[in-house]
Write a protein that holds these residues in place. Structure first.
Motif: not given
Length: 623
Positions: A594-617
């Motif tokens: 199966g594919p080994i997956r690595l994703d980096v995502a940025v919220p386009l309208d984040r909540y106050p004090n919310g996460e600035r980005y997320g990394i998933y594997a």
């Protein structure tokens, strides 16, 4: 920052140079050193490859097929090793020209300027400098089909069904595939001994055309005889026969035999499953049929670990048995703990555990009974919940792609959320319909994956009746050579009707979004309506969508830009008043498991004090 990585296997890293990298024993990038230790008399060589004529894709195709070209970074063993490799390559390249319908092509290979056809005896090549090898290919004209003649029992078929069409390129692979398909079609009509009796290809070099003659003999139509079972010591032969769905008197079909073997393999009870048929009909005019199996290891166990910069560490483990009473009954006991290092105390840890029993082939060969007892303590941002649930369901496989499931579930939960602390005792009747026509569950390039559920529920403690409806569909469109470009889309919708207010519905049944399985870049279950204090309440409805383009940059590496979005509403129908979206990019390395997956995502309208980005594997595509 959100960083989540799951570890379920040992990882081995090796690199002779800093630029080289290997993972799970697979070379990912960088230059791999030549393996010369096992070569007693290494002879190095270089290749000069030229092509005259042909279409724009032919040179790349021939280079990939050429053993000389693809293997020139590795030394061969001795002078004879290089000569044998060159002679083999001559046959490979000629056959490759035929595959692309160039039947008048010429291939000339030279070593140190000498044609390999002129080299006799044992040569003596240079050991100091790489030996120069020249490969000259003249494609010649493209040959098209002219006369197509299907004879004997093959005459009933339309040649166009097998891509044998006058005026189209006469690929040799098309001819071979047509012959095989004709035999398979005859066998699927019930002829177990169908065979090709004639396959003739006549090339006319004057007008660059190909005449094809394919003859076939169907043989008798046959039914299956009594189905014998061999090899199993612990699984009831009657169960194997029942679950295979093969019966004496059933019309012979290789497709159904293959489906029966796959069905038995998916039980994971057997190390091997092979279905054999006889070489002749028995005295009753039926085809002897035998299911040969080898029992596997029935007991199994596993452990896993997770680590997250937000949620801390987690551990999980399970033990199972795949054949409790001789009918492939399954028993799985599992448990997990999470938020280690992040929880403020023991009560804030996440716990889950349970026991699940499955009985395949109950009542109907395509039916499966599942009974489970599960308990959990969950502490996501919107709520803290402690629960125990018991459920019994029955699944029915409707054809190759569809599954219908129905059952009953009762659950007790103590939940602390934005509305306070409440106890719930619910009884529900979940019903589900799934359709899965994907060609690969871990790396799909075509098909549809649809999951729909309806769950009427009654809460005894709150005297509340409500129903939840949910549907998630994913589909895939592939383009380009070897499906190098795949556009994948996912859409989910859900609603809850009934109950006077959100408080009447357990927080665990309300809708939330966010996290690696939905809108990447946001925290887990943080996309939700908020109350006046800014606390997540969960919603009655949601709409969620994801689109990603899986772009193959090499045979094994994909670059994946993606966009995720969701709206969760307090009303029974989405009002799209607070759409939260994210964008990101990922990389996939395709492996055999199966594919080994690595994703980096940025919220386009984040909540106050919310996460600035997320990394998933993880392993497998995101959806």
């Amino acid at each position: 920052m959100l960083l989540a990585v799951s570890l379920f296997a040992c990882v081995g890293l090796s690199a002779e140079k800093a630029a080289a990298f290997s993972l799970f024993g697979i070379h990912l990038w960088g230059e791999r050193d030549a393996e010369v230790d096992t070569v007693q008399d290494p002879v190095r060589y270089t290749v000069n490859f030229t092509l005259t004529g042909g279409d724009s894709d032919l040179e790349g195709f021939l280079r990939r097929r050429s053993e000389l070209v693809s293997g020139q970074d590795q030394p061969v063993d001795g002078d004879l090793g290089l000569l044998v490799k060159a002679r083999d390559d001559l046959q490979i390249l000629v056959g490759s020209l035929y595959e692309r319908a160039y039947y008048g092509g010429l291939v000339d290979i030279y070593i140190e300027g000498r044609p390999i056809t002129d080299i006799v005896g044992l040569p003596n090549f240079d050991r100091v400098n790489p030996v120069p090898v020249t490969v000259n290919v003249k494609a010649g004209p493209l040959f098209n089909f002219a006369r197509i003649d299907l004879q004997g029992d093959a005459a009933q078929f339309d040649p166009a069904k097998y891509d044998l069409v006058t005026g189209t390129p006469a690929y040799s692979t098309t001819i071979l595939s047509a012959a095989n398909a004709i035999v398979n079609d005859l066998k699927n009509e019930g002829h177990p001994f169908a065979e090709i009796t004639q396959r003739e290809v006549i090339a006319n070099h004057d007008n660059a055309t190909i005449d094809v003659i394919i003859g076939a003999m169907a043989g008798p139509i046959a039914d299956l005889g009594p189905v014998a079972i061999k090899g199993s010591e612990a699984v009831d032969p009657d169960f194997i026969r029942h679950y295979s769905r093969l019966k004496a008197g059933q019309r012979y079909s290789p497709e159904e035999l293959n489906e029966a073997a796959n069905r038995l393999r998916k039980l994971n009870t057997f190390d091997s499953v092979v279905i054999n048929t006889g070489d002749a009909l028995d005295d009753n005019g039926q085809l002897p049929t035998t299911i040969n199996v080898k029992d596997g290891k029935f007991r199994y166990f596993g452990v896993g670990a997770t680590i997250s910069s937000i949620d801390g560490a987690g551990l999980e483990g399970y033990w199972g048995h795949r054949n409790l009473f001789g009918h492939a009954e399954g028993l799985k006991i599992e448990g997990s703990v999470a938020r280690i290092g992040e929880a403020s105390g023991f009560d804030d840890l996440d716990f889950a555990g349970g026991i699940t029993f499955t009985r395949p082939g109950l009542f109907l060969p395509s039916g499966t009974l599942t009974a489970s007892l599960l308990t959990a303590a969950e502490n996501p941002d919107p709520y803290n919940a402690k629960s125990v649930a018991a459920a019994v369901t029955y699944s029915y496989e409707q054809g190759d792609y569809n599954t219908i499931t129905g059952g009953v579930e009762t659950r007790y939960a103590n939940i602390e959320d934005a509305f306070g602390t409440e106890d719930y005792l619910t009884f529900s009747v979940p019903v589900a319909f799934d359709r899965d026509s994907r060609n690969d569950a871990l790396n799909p390039t075509e098909g549809l994956y649809l999951i729909t559920t309806a769950q009427p529920t009654y809460d005894f403690l709150g005297d509340t009746f409500y129903s939840s409806f949910d549907a998630i569909a994913s589909t895939y469109f592939a383009a380009g050579a070897d499906d190098r470009f795949v556009l994948a889309g996912r859409l989910g919708v859900g609603t809850i009707v009934g109950g006077d207010s959100l408080k009447d519905i357990p927080a665990t049944d309300r809708f939330y979004s966010g996290g690696g399985g939905s809108v990447r870049g946001y925290g887990y279950k943080t996309i939700s309506p908020l109350n006046a204090n800014g606390d997540e309440t969960g919603g009655r409805s949601y709409v969620e969508a994801s689109v990603e383009a899986r772009i193959g940059v090499t045979k094994n590496v994909q670059i994946v830009p993606f966009v995720d979005a969701a709206d969760v509403s307090s009303d029974a129908f989405p009002d799209f008043g607070d759409i939260r979206a994210s964008a990101g990019i990922g990389v996939r390395y395709l492996t055999s498991f199966g594919p080994i997956r690595l994703d980096v995502a940025v919220p386009l309208d984040r909540y106050p004090n919310g996460e600035r980005y997320g990394i998933y594997a993880g392993i497998g595509q995101a959806f």
